[in-house]
Every structure is written in C-alpha cells, then in structure tokens.
Design a protein around this motif. Structure first.
Motif, mmCIF file in Angstrom:
data_model
loop_
_atom_site.group_PDB
_atom_site.id
_atom_site.type_symbol
_atom_site.label_atom_id
_atom_site.label_comp_id
_atom_site.label_asym_id
_atom_site.label_seq_id
_atom_site.Cartn_x
_atom_site.Cartn_y
_atom_site.Cartn_z
ATOM 1 N N THR A 249 0.722 -1.084 -0.043
ATOM 2 C CA THR A 249 0.042 0.162 -0.077
ATOM 3 C C THR A 249 0.637 1.270 0.041
ATOM 4 O O THR A 249 1.658 1.435 1.013
ATOM 5 N N PRO A 252 -4.005 5.569 0.212
ATOM 6 C CA PRO A 252 -5.203 5.187 0.519
ATOM 7 C C PRO A 252 -5.928 4.563 -0.528
ATOM 8 O O PRO A 252 -6.549 3.717 -0.394
ATOM 9 N N ASP A 253 -5.514 4.938 -1.856
ATOM 10 C CA ASP A 253 -6.346 4.297 -3.021
ATOM 11 C C ASP A 253 -5.197 3.966 -4.002
ATOM 12 O O ASP A 253 -5.436 3.646 -5.167
ATOM 13 N N ARG A 307 -3.834 2.457 -9.105
ATOM 14 C CA ARG A 307 -4.920 3.217 -8.454
ATOM 15 C C ARG A 307 -6.315 2.810 -8.561
ATOM 16 O O ARG A 307 -6.550 2.660 -9.611
ATOM 17 N N ALA A 308 -6.799 2.689 -7.548
ATOM 18 C CA ALA A 308 -8.280 1.926 -7.264
ATOM 19 C C ALA A 308 -9.029 2.970 -7.808
ATOM 20 O O ALA A 308 -9.439 4.236 -7.304
ATOM 21 N N ARG A 311 -14.732 -0.771 -8.685
ATOM 22 C CA ARG A 311 -14.543 -2.176 -8.012
ATOM 23 C C ARG A 311 -13.700 -3.279 -8.540
ATOM 24 O O ARG A 311 -13.127 -3.809 -7.639
ATOM 25 N N THR A 313 -10.748 -2.645 -10.124
ATOM 26 C CA THR A 313 -9.132 -2.242 -9.471
ATOM 27 C C THR A 313 -9.190 -2.404 -7.689
ATOM 28 O O THR A 313 -7.934 -2.814 -7.225
ATOM 29 N N GLU A 314 -10.264 -2.086 -7.153
ATOM 30 C CA GLU A 314 -10.261 -2.128 -5.771
ATOM 31 C C GLU A 314 -9.939 -3.725 -5.273
ATOM 32 O O GLU A 314 -9.311 -3.791 -4.286
ATOM 33 N N GLN A 381 -0.501 12.215 -2.948
ATOM 34 C CA GLN A 381 -0.523 11.956 -4.559
ATOM 35 C C GLN A 381 1.214 11.837 -4.901
ATOM 36 O O GLN A 381 1.286 11.639 -6.069
#
Length: 469
Positions: A249, A252-253, A307-308, A311, A313-314, A381
């Motif tokens: 990670t 966050p995304d 980058r998510a 749904r 890519t998440e 970012q």
C-alpha cells in the motif's frame, strides 16, 4: 513549487542522435505505409468486384442501385476486417505506432464501416424492390426471410450497438467491463455475415481472384485475433509462471502489486510500457486490466502500481500471495525507443508517475539530460516520487515538484502558486524545443500540457502521451 539546481550544457548529438533520426524516419514511412495499405485494400476489393463480370449486368436503374449496394457492402466489410487487424495487438503495429495510435485509426474506421454496411442493406432493398416491382415493406419481408439474411441483419445490429457504446457520452456511463464485453461482439458481428457472403454475395464461393482475396483477408483478421489476443498470451503466461508475491500500500487508493516469475526479460518489456493483466482469483479472473510497469522487470520479479478507480481495481488490493497471473503484451511506445531529440522532458501527474518512473529507469540517462516535473494536488499523491527523483538526480538531472490545485477560472495544468510566479512550460523546460516531451496523467490535464507544448513550438513527433482515466 521546488526544484533542484538545473545543470548547464547539453549532451552532444553524436551517433545516438543519428540513430534516433533514422528511427523516426522509419516510423514515419511505416505509418504512411499502413494507411496506404488500408486504402489499397479497399481499392482492391472494389477492383476485384469490377473484374468479376457482375458490372456487365448493370443495365437499368434497379441494377445500378443493386450494384451500388454490393460495392458499399464490400467496402464496409473490408473496413471491418481491417479494424479487427488493428485491434489484434500485432507486435509490429504496436512497435511502429503504439497501441493507442492503432486503436485511434480503428475507431476512425468504425463509423464509416457501419454506415457503409447499413447503406448496403438499404440500397439492396431498394434495388430489389425496383427489380421485382414490390413495395419496400414487402421487399424487406421477402429479403430477410432466409436464415443467412437474418444473420446479416443481426450482425448489422451488433455493429450499431458497438458504435453507440463508443460515443463519449455513453462510454462514460458504462463500466469498463460492460464496454469491453459489448465490443467483443464486433467479432461476432463480422462472423455472422459470412453465411450471407457465401450465399447471397457469392464473394467467398469458387476459386476466383475475388474469393481468394476475401478468404485471405478473413484469415488475416481472425488469425491475428486468435494468435495475438489469445494463443500468444497463453504461451507467455505458461512460460513465465507469474504469481502475486506481495501487495504494498502506497496511499489510501494506490498500491503496488509485486510479481514473481521466471525469465521475465524475455517478455521484452521496456520502461514506459503496459501489459494486459488477468489475476486468477475468485473476484478478479473475469476482468483484464491494462496496467503499466512501474519498474523495469528483473529476471524473477516485476512491479505494477495501481490506483483503485472502481470495484474491479479495488479488488486487486486484496489479492493473496500466490495468485496466478496471466499477461498479454507488453504494449505501447511510451519508451526511450520513441525519442527523437537529445534532451528529455517528462511531466507526470498522479498515477501517471508509474510509466514515467519506469521510462527513466530504462533510459540510461546521460548527465544533465533530463528535466522532470512531478505534479500532484496534495501530498497524498506523491507516491513513487522519491524513487523517480533519485533516478533523475543521480544522473545530474533536474526535478521540479508542483503541488496544489489548479485555478478554477483558468485552463492550466499548473497549480495556482506556479502561475502566480509566472511559470510557463517554456520557463520550466528552457530547452523544450530540443527535448522529447513525455506526458502522462489524466486525459484532460494531459491535453492542457500538450496544448502548451505545441504553442511553445514543440513538434508533434517530439510529444509522447500516455493518458489515464
């Protein structure tokens, strides 16, 4: 905005620049050749029809309209098959033009092809109506009573569906998975027309030059799709035995997917390229993802940074180590091989830093050769920035950080602080016209950078773009 001290001087042109000039000329000739081949293909299709003896049967208005319907159908089908060739991800096409350029030509051919196919049906209906003395309604019912004609009608409807879903206003409302599934029906749309060509058109029957040409074109189109879209990726997947090694990670995304495998240099990946990845877990196996390499692969490892955005890519952030991975590619010419000038300018925003970082790693930078702008709205970012800065600064290049929101009332890719200081693309890159400009980031933002570069006198061949959603 902060920057390093900018080094003076520039590398000499030398043999490397001469090689780049020759490479540019080869790509330009190849691009002209590809477009010319498309036109030649259409001309050949028409000329073979004219030489088949069918035009001798044109004696009245009905036969004129019918002949026009046949010609429009031949041209439309020819364009559809060429579109399949362009979408087949043939390595030569990708190395020469890049997959994005090939798909732009693919899309440009789409609407004319569909209009011609629809015109084909309409003209034949009118021509047969004049010949048989039937009303258009009764002629339509008669014409589409056979199974082959019903398949041709189905194919036309499928093509219209593909065109409608390609419209920007519609495309933005569709999930990628739905859009991709709908576009797969373009293969079916062309295939279902084959029985019509065998029976009504008689184009594929016999051993005439016309039938040989069309059979070869069908084999080229569907053979390319079968090999390059399906067989070659299966073989590459088996050869390299890719697995998920770990998920890291970064924000966050944003996360990196670390992969393990074998003989990965045989993939032939260059820094800046992407591949089509499929992750074989329960929630992700049905979705193929175009993702850039964020580092140049080693013998046994590769890294992707994602980058998510939805749904699909998440779910990738929850992949477990050991998950099998399929790969198709690599693709794209956002690489050092596309360069034309002695200096290098890079502008990257958001997740666009991923291909930029890999490009810089793969380039083998000379002292003072590169100037890089890293752009973000806020500090969250700035993922991969430290790695990117190290690559540039270790080679004596300059890195400029631009953090902050763009002014709402002004169309600019820079933050408000930079604009207030009088920054322009020419001041950020004082040797811009002697540089290749690589731009990667959100599509709208990227367009603004390209606009400013062109206004500053940068030639189109020196601008290389990788757009992200």
């Amino acid at each position: 905005m902060s920057s390093t001290t900018r080094p003076y001087g520039s590398p000499s042109l030398g043999t490397t620049q001469r090689d780049r000039d020759r490479s540019v000329r080869r790509r330009e000739r190849a691009e002209v050749a590809l477009i010319a081949l498309c036109w030649v293909s259409v001309v050949v299709a028409v000329m073979l029809f004219l030489g088949s003896g069918r035009p001798a049967q044109v004696t009245d208005l009905a036969s004129v309209v019918t002949a026009a319907g046949i010609v429009t159908g031949l041209i439309g089908t020819d364009l559809l098959l060429l579109m399949l060739v362009l979408a087949a991800r043939i390595p030569w096409v990708d190395r020469t033009f890049g997959q994005d350029a090939a798909m732009r030509l693919h899309r440009r051919l789409g609407k004319p092809a569909v209009y011609l196919v629809l015109g084909h049906g309409a003209l034949l209906t009118v021509g047969y109506s004049l010949r048989d003395g039937l009303s258009l309604w009764h002629q339509t019912l008669s014409l589409y009573s056979g199974a082959d004609m019903l398949l041709a009608l189905l194919g036309s409807c499928l093509l219209v569906l593909v065109v409608v879903t390609s419209l920007v206003v519609v495309r933005r409302r569709l999930a990628y998975e739905a859009w991709h599934a709908i576009h797969l029906v373009s293969y079916a749309a062309v295939l279902v027309a084959v029985p019509h060509q065998l029976s009504a058109g008689q184009v594929l029957s016999g051993s005439t030059p016309q039938s040989v040409y069309w059979i070869c074109l069908y084999v080229l189109a569907f053979g390319s799709i079968a090999w390059f879209r399906f067989a070659a990726p299966l073989l590459a997947t088996e050869e390299h035995q890719l697995r998920v090694a770990a998920i890291e990670t970064l924000a966050p995304d944003v996360f990196s997917i670390h992969l393990s495998g074998r003989d990965l240099p045989r993939l032939g990946a260059r820094g800046g390229q992407y591949a089509i990845w499929r992750f074989w877990s329960r929630g992700t196996w049905w979705h193929a993802h175009p993702i850039s390499f964020s580092a140049v692969p080693t013998d046994t490892s590769a890294r992707l940074t994602v980058r998510a955005l939805g749904r699909g890519t998440e779910r990738l952030a929850r992949l477990r180590p050991g998950t099998k991975v399929s790969v198709a590619g690599p693709y794209g010419i956002f690489t050092d091989a596309a360069r034309t000038a002695p200096r290098l300018a890079v502008v990257a925003a958001g997740i666009g830093v991923t291909p930029a970082r890999a490009l810089l790693e793969d380039t083998g930078l000379r002292p003072g050769e590169a100037t890089v702008v890293l752009r973000a709205t806020d500090r969250s970012q700035t993922f991969l920035w430290d790695e990117t800065k190290s690559l540039v600064q270790d080679a004596g290049g300059a890195v400029i950080e631009m953090i902050g929101s763009r002014p709402a009332e002004e169309s600019s890719w820079m933050p408000l602080e930079a604009i207030e200081r009088g920054a322009t693309i020419a001041s950020v890159f004082p040797e811009l016209q002697e540089s290749d400009l690589f731009v990667c980031g959100p599509a709208e933002w990227t367009d603004l950078v390209v606009r400013d570069a062109r206004a500053a006198g940068v030639k189109d061949r020196q601008i290389h773009v990788e757009r992200f959603v």
